[in-house]
Design a protein around this motif. Structure first.
Motif, PDB file in Angstrom:
ATOM      1  N   CYS A 171      23.553  27.820 -14.303  1.00  0.00           N
ATOM      2  CA  CYS A 171      22.805  27.640 -13.057  1.00  0.00           C
ATOM      3  C   CYS A 171      21.311  27.807 -13.283  1.00  0.00           C
ATOM      4  CB  CYS A 171      23.301  28.624 -11.998  1.00  0.00           C
ATOM      5  SG  CYS A 171      24.975  28.274 -11.407  1.00  0.00           S
ATOM      6  N   ASP A 172      20.937  28.778 -14.121  1.00  0.00           N
ATOM      7  CA  ASP A 172      19.519  28.966 -14.430  1.00  0.00           C
ATOM      8  C   ASP A 172      18.945  27.716 -15.102  1.00  0.00           C
ATOM      9  OD1 ASP A 172      19.590  31.508 -13.383  1.00  0.00           O
ATOM     10  OD2 ASP A 172      19.732  32.531 -15.326  1.00  0.00           O
ATOM     11  N   GLY A 173      19.731  27.104 -15.982  1.00  0.00           N
ATOM     12  CA  GLY A 173      19.288  25.889 -16.655  1.00  0.00           C
ATOM     13  C   GLY A 173      19.120  24.729 -15.690  1.00  0.00           C
ATOM     14  N   ILE A 174      20.059  24.579 -14.775  1.00  0.00           N
ATOM     15  CA  ILE A 174      19.983  23.527 -13.766  1.00  0.00           C
ATOM     16  C   ILE A 174      18.763  23.731 -12.875  1.00  0.00           C
ATOM     17  CG2 ILE A 174      21.105  22.592 -11.698  1.00  0.00           C
ATOM     18  CD1 ILE A 174      23.801  23.235 -13.104  1.00  0.00           C
ATOM     19  N   ALA A 210      27.677  18.589 -14.047  1.00  0.00           N
ATOM     20  CA  ALA A 210      28.731  18.303 -15.025  1.00  0.00           C
ATOM     21  C   ALA A 210      28.208  18.401 -16.446  1.00  0.00           C
ATOM     22  CB  ALA A 210      29.312  16.914 -14.762  1.00  0.00           C
ATOM     23  N   LEU A 211      26.974  17.997 -16.668  1.00  0.00           N
ATOM     24  CA  LEU A 211      26.379  18.121 -18.003  1.00  0.00           C
ATOM     25  C   LEU A 211      26.333  19.577 -18.439  1.00  0.00           C
ATOM     26  CD1 LEU A 211      24.789  17.154 -20.494  1.00  0.00           C
ATOM     27  CD2 LEU A 211      22.703  17.301 -19.092  1.00  0.00           C
ATOM     28  N   PHE A 212      25.864  20.451 -17.571  1.00  0.00           N
ATOM     29  CA  PHE A 212      25.758  21.863 -17.955  1.00  0.00           C
ATOM     30  C   PHE A 212      27.136  22.502 -18.085  1.00  0.00           C
ATOM     31  CE2 PHE A 212      21.289  21.413 -17.423  1.00  0.00           C
ATOM     32  CZ  PHE A 212      20.730  22.474 -18.132  1.00  0.00           C
ATOM     33  N   ARG A 213      28.129  21.981 -17.364  1.00  0.00           N
ATOM     34  CA  ARG A 213      29.510  22.450 -17.579  1.00  0.00           C
ATOM     35  C   ARG A 213      29.952  22.105 -18.998  1.00  0.00           C
ATOM     36  NH1 ARG A 213      34.447  20.068 -15.812  1.00  0.00           N
ATOM     37  NH2 ARG A 213      33.449  18.114 -16.449  1.00  0.00           N
ATOM     38  N   ASP A 214      29.629  20.882 -19.454  1.00  0.00           N
ATOM     39  CA  ASP A 214      30.013  20.460 -20.796  1.00  0.00           C
ATOM     40  C   ASP A 214      29.244  21.221 -21.871  1.00  0.00           C
ATOM     41  OD1 ASP A 214      31.840  18.725 -19.773  1.00  0.00           O
ATOM     42  OD2 ASP A 214      30.816  16.889 -20.394  1.00  0.00           O
ATOM     43  N   VAL A 215      27.997  21.530 -21.601  1.00  0.00           N
ATOM     44  CA  VAL A 215      27.211  22.328 -22.551  1.00  0.00           C
ATOM     45  C   VAL A 215      27.803  23.731 -22.668  1.00  0.00           C
ATOM     46  CG1 VAL A 215      24.958  23.417 -22.930  1.00  0.00           C
ATOM     47  CG2 VAL A 215      25.082  21.016 -22.227  1.00  0.00           C
ATOM     48  N   GLU A 269      26.931   8.323 -19.619  1.00  0.00           N
ATOM     49  CA  GLU A 269      27.699   7.827 -20.758  1.00  0.00           C
ATOM     50  C   GLU A 269      28.258   8.984 -21.584  1.00  0.00           C
ATOM     51  OE1 GLU A 269      26.432   5.424 -24.729  1.00  0.00           O
ATOM     52  OE2 GLU A 269      25.749   4.541 -22.840  1.00  0.00           O
ATOM     53  N   LEU A 270      27.470  10.035 -21.735  1.00  0.00           N
ATOM     54  CA  LEU A 270      27.894  11.203 -22.513  1.00  0.00           C
ATOM     55  C   LEU A 270      28.937  12.040 -21.779  1.00  0.00           C
ATOM     56  CD1 LEU A 270      24.368  12.328 -23.768  1.00  0.00           C
ATOM     57  CD2 LEU A 270      26.188  11.369 -25.194  1.00  0.00           C
ATOM     58  N   VAL A 271      28.750  12.184 -20.484  1.00  0.00           N
ATOM     59  CA  VAL A 271      29.620  13.066 -19.694  1.00  0.00           C
ATOM     60  C   VAL A 271      30.837  12.321 -19.155  1.00  0.00           C
ATOM     61  CG1 VAL A 271      29.729  14.545 -17.646  1.00  0.00           C
ATOM     62  CG2 VAL A 271      27.671  14.555 -19.071  1.00  0.00           C
ATOM     63  N   GLY A 272      30.616  11.097 -18.651  1.00  0.00           N
ATOM     64  CA  GLY A 272      31.712  10.303 -18.084  1.00  0.00           C
ATOM     65  C   GLY A 272      31.754  10.396 -16.572  1.00  0.00           C
ATOM     66  N   LYS A 273      31.696   9.236 -15.905  1.00  0.00           N
ATOM     67  CA  LYS A 273      31.730   9.218 -14.433  1.00  0.00           C
ATOM     68  C   LYS A 273      32.972   9.911 -13.890  1.00  0.00           C
ATOM     69  CE  LYS A 273      31.541   4.833 -14.348  1.00  0.00           C
ATOM     70  NZ  LYS A 273      31.581   3.386 -14.019  1.00  0.00           N
ATOM     71  N   GLU A 274      34.105   9.581 -14.507  1.00  0.00           N
ATOM     72  CA  GLU A 274      35.362  10.141 -14.003  1.00  0.00           C
ATOM     73  C   GLU A 274      35.375  11.662 -14.128  1.00  0.00           C
ATOM     74  OE1 GLU A 274      35.058   7.845 -16.330  1.00  0.00           O
ATOM     75  OE2 GLU A 274      35.752   5.991 -15.378  1.00  0.00           O
ATOM     76  N   VAL A 281      32.693  13.599 -14.045  1.00  0.00           N
ATOM     77  CA  VAL A 281      31.789  14.155 -13.027  1.00  0.00           C
ATOM     78  C   VAL A 281      32.558  14.339 -11.724  1.00  0.00           C
ATOM     79  CG1 VAL A 281      29.720  13.775 -11.641  1.00  0.00           C
ATOM     80  CG2 VAL A 281      29.726  13.135 -14.054  1.00  0.00           C
ATOM     81  N   GLU A 282      33.252  13.289 -11.310  1.00  0.00           N
ATOM     82  CA  GLU A 282      34.002  13.381 -10.061  1.00  0.00           C
ATOM     83  C   GLU A 282      35.132  14.405 -10.163  1.00  0.00           C
ATOM     84  OE1 GLU A 282      36.698  10.324  -7.553  1.00  0.00           O
ATOM     85  OE2 GLU A 282      34.555   9.829  -7.648  1.00  0.00           O
TER      86      GLU A 282
END
Length: 295
Positions: free
Chosen positions: A210-213, A52-57, A114-119, A121-122
């Motif tokens: 994906c490469d970053g992950i 989810a972090l890399f999606r937001d990036v 906190e930056l991405v949000g649990k909700e 992510v799900e």
């Protein structure tokens, strides 16, 4: 013997309950054991968070280079190194994510959450069709609920109370966090394996994401499960997790000699000791490795 039979033979020696999926990314040969059963993710939930972090990036919502200041109020018990730092340190988001994966840092994880949000992510897992992955708690919430201190605030005072409680009573095996409920931090091995496959094949968000992950996951320093019995130079992108009798590891193993790669999601509960669970996962990974190398 088939791959399925080989893995079942390994698990026949354990009294713990295991859920396992193994899939060769090229040939699509796979084995599934309790694959659609819910298991507590423990720290393997950090893989969906990283995704989810890399999606937001990728969307421009966050930048990996931005720095986050950590205070005493951010302290979380459990694994990691950031809890040992002096308050006030500023850490790049990428470094928070790196520590979250390679040393399973709980402080770093909860700042990323906190930056991405649990909700969110799900919700991202649902967008991917991964209905079997639920993220309801961050690390602090999971640990405090597990210790019978639900609602306790993170920070130095909370960590001190949590550590005292753990020292006195440990985890209650009947605690809610161990229940196979979608209102918990749970995943099916099937959907966790599918998430790994999307990452391994460049189908999650973008090839660059994906490469970053994978760059982060391949730097894993906790190597006593999937990597443990594999040849030393084997490239592995993985993330382990432990809480109570739950012992997990999930990852992607890259085979030599142009044999491709395979995903493995090994999740369990009811292990007599952590070492027992670790040894079983190491044997499962080696069994799959040797099977695919023999093809």
């Amino acid at each position: 013997m088939s791959l399925q039979e080989k893995l079942e033979a390994v698990l026949s020696e354990s009294s713990a309950v295991f859920g396992v999926t193994v899939k060769h990314i090229g040939t699509q040969e796979e084995a599934r054991i309790n694959a659609d059963r819910y298991f507590q993710m423990a720290s393997t939930f950090k893989v969906p968070i990283l995704a989810a972090l890399f999606r937001d990036v990728e969307a421009g919502r966050l930048r990996l280079e931005d720095r986050i200041r950590l205070t005493e109020d951010d302290l979380v018990a459990g694994s990691g190194v950031l809890k040992e730092f002096l308050p006030g340190v500023e850490v790049a988001i990428r470094d928070l994510a790196m520590l979250m994966i390679i040393v399973s840092d709980n402080v770093g994880t909860d700042k990323v959450v906190e930056l991405v949000g649990k909700e969110r992510v799900e919700a991202f897992m649902r967008e991917l069709g991964l209905n079997g992955i639920s993220v309801k708690f961050d690390c602090w919430e999971l640990l405090s609920i597990g210790a019978g201190l639900a609602g306790e605030k993170k920070g130095k005072a909370g960590v001190d109370r949590l550590n005292k409680q753990f020292a006195e009573t440990g985890f209650d095996p009947d605690n809610f966090i161990f229940q196979p409920s979608p209102e918990n931090n749970v995943a099916t091995p099937s959907d966790m394996g599918r998430l790994l496959e999307l990452i391994a094949t460049g189908q999650l968000v973008s090839q660059e994401a994906c490469d970053g992950i994978l760059d982060i996951m391949k730097r894993q320093q906790l190597r006593n499960r999937i990597p443990y019995s594999l040849p030393d130079k084997t490239v592995i992108a993985c993330k382990s997790g432990t809480i109570g009798s739950v012992v997990n590891d999930v990852g992607i193993v890259y085979l030599p000699e142009d044999k491709g790669a395979f995903t493995i999601a090994a999740m369990s509960q009811g292990n007599g000791t952590m070492k027992e669970g670790e040894q079983l996962i190491a044997r499962l990974a080696l069994t799959a490795y040797e099977h695919f190398m023999s093809q």
